[in-house]
Design an enzyme around this catalytic site. Structure first.
Site, PDB file in Angstrom:
ATOM      1  N   THR A 103      93.631  -9.006  17.516  1.00  0.00           N
ATOM      2  CA  THR A 103      93.300  -9.127  16.099  1.00  0.00           C
ATOM      3  C   THR A 103      92.007  -9.914  16.015  1.00  0.00           C
ATOM      4  O   THR A 103      91.940 -11.077  16.405  1.00  0.00           O
ATOM      5  CB  THR A 103      94.418  -9.847  15.323  1.00  0.00           C
ATOM      6  OG1 THR A 103      95.618  -9.084  15.433  1.00  0.00           O
ATOM      7  CG2 THR A 103      94.053  -9.995  13.858  1.00  0.00           C
ATOM      8  N   LYS A 178      94.915  -4.697   9.790  1.00  0.00           N
ATOM      9  CA  LYS A 178      95.677  -5.834  10.325  1.00  0.00           C
ATOM     10  C   LYS A 178      95.572  -7.041   9.410  1.00  0.00           C
ATOM     11  O   LYS A 178      96.508  -7.826   9.272  1.00  0.00           O
ATOM     12  CB  LYS A 178      95.188  -6.185  11.734  1.00  0.00           C
ATOM     13  CG  LYS A 178      95.976  -7.325  12.419  1.00  0.00           C
ATOM     14  CD  LYS A 178      97.457  -6.990  12.586  1.00  0.00           C
ATOM     15  CE  LYS A 178      98.244  -8.177  13.176  1.00  0.00           C
ATOM     16  NZ  LYS A 178      97.927  -8.458  14.573  1.00  0.00           N
ATOM     17  N   LYS A 246      94.023 -18.281  13.168  1.00  0.00           N
ATOM     18  CA  LYS A 246      92.796 -17.509  13.411  1.00  0.00           C
ATOM     19  C   LYS A 246      92.775 -16.254  12.549  1.00  0.00           C
ATOM     20  O   LYS A 246      91.777 -15.941  11.888  1.00  0.00           O
ATOM     21  CB  LYS A 246      92.691 -17.160  14.897  1.00  0.00           C
ATOM     22  CG  LYS A 246      91.550 -16.238  15.267  1.00  0.00           C
ATOM     23  CD  LYS A 246      91.997 -14.781  15.447  1.00  0.00           C
ATOM     24  CE  LYS A 246      92.986 -14.605  16.573  1.00  0.00           C
ATOM     25  NZ  LYS A 246      93.367 -13.190  16.767  1.00  0.00           N
TER      26      LYS A 246
END
Length: 294
Positions: A103, A178, A246
């Protein structure tokens, strides 16, 4: 390629952490040759015993493989693996396919695609969802960006560890999808924790409560898979807090650039950063229950 996983292929895999390790096992179980690289060789010992070939750099993996998967921690790691001196873009074979399962940032996926195209290399950004359980069972959701013919060519390989595999559009589209996934999870995790804390304060048995609510309208992956870990105080990582932070920061940056206000995302990020400051960075995302249970 023909059939599930196709005939035996020469594959590469860079990054054999909590999830990557299981994905390499699926590739090996389907009789593919797999060259691997990971910064911590000890994490790959079981894979070497199972038949994987361990190398010392992405360059060496690129020399051996026609299709290479990458699954590393942060965008800066993706940058190094692809653009570094020993990186894939410098050393992958012409017509090789590079599939980033990390990701990461949508604009980085677009940069990789453009740089690869100039070298006759094909790339896909294909982040996954489903955590360690999905990786072990081979039931991950995979969101794919890139050129559709490239996606179709490697779909049999993706099917070895993915169940819900959907082509989303051009380069970067997988990463944007995502972000939608992580935004949904961010607010959902707050709801999961609040419901368990409420059940506890009401004197209910949380496990019995889960039996009622996990299959109704409140049902979610997090409720079914992470709430039981919260109840058992099992905070081992299926997905690290540091990696979720993150992801949420990437989503927040994209939203901010569009002038989009996402209060649920901001609140969840604030809560997880609070836990990280308390030393829980390497715990699983289910550790959010500690924010409430004080």
């Amino acid at each position: 390629m023909s059939g599930r996983g196709g005939s035996q292929m020469k594959l590469g895999f860079i990054g054999t952490g909590v999830m990557g390790n299981s994905l390499v096992k699926h590739l090996l179980d389907n009789h593919h040759e797999v060259a691997i690289y990971t910064r911590t060789a000890k994490k790959a010992e079981n894979l070497v015993e199972a038949g994987a070939m361990l190398f010392e750099s992405p360059k060496q993996v690129a020399d051996k493989a026609d299709v290479i998967f990458t699954m590393v921690g942060y965008p800066q790691d993706v940058e190094e693996v692809y653009f570094g001196e020993n990186g894939l873009l410098q050393h992958a074979k012409e017509n090789a396919v590079l599939i980033d399962l990390t990701t990461s940032k949508p604009n980085l996926a677009q940069r990789i695609f453009q740089a690869a195209a100039e070298r006759g290399i094909h790339t896909l950004d294909a982040p996954v969802s489903g955590g360690d359980i999905g990786a072990q069972k081979g039931t991950l959701s995979i969101m794919v960006g890139g050129e559709q013919p490239t996606f179709i060519s490697v779909l049999p390989l993706l099917e070895l560890f993915g169940e819900n595999i959907i082509y989303q559009g051009p380069a970067g589209s997988g990463q944007h999808t995502k972000m939608c996934n992580q935004i949904n999870i961010a607010s959902n995790m707050i709801g999961v924790c609040e419901s368990l804390i409420y059940a506890k304060k009401a004197g209910l048995d949380p496990e019995t409560v889960l039996r009622s609510i996990s299959t109704g309208a409140a049902g979610s992956w997090s409720l079914s898979n992470l709430a039981p870990r919260m109840i058992k105080e099992d905070f081992e990582p299926g997905f690290y807090i540091k990696h979720f932070i993150k992801d949420m920061k990437i989503a927040a940056e994209e939203a901010e650039a569009w002038g989009l206000d996402l209060p649920g995302l901001r609140l969840s990020l604030q809560m997880y950063e609070s836990l990280a400051a308390e030393g829980y960075n390497d715990n699983g995302t289910q550790t959010l229950i500690k924010y409430f249970d004080k």
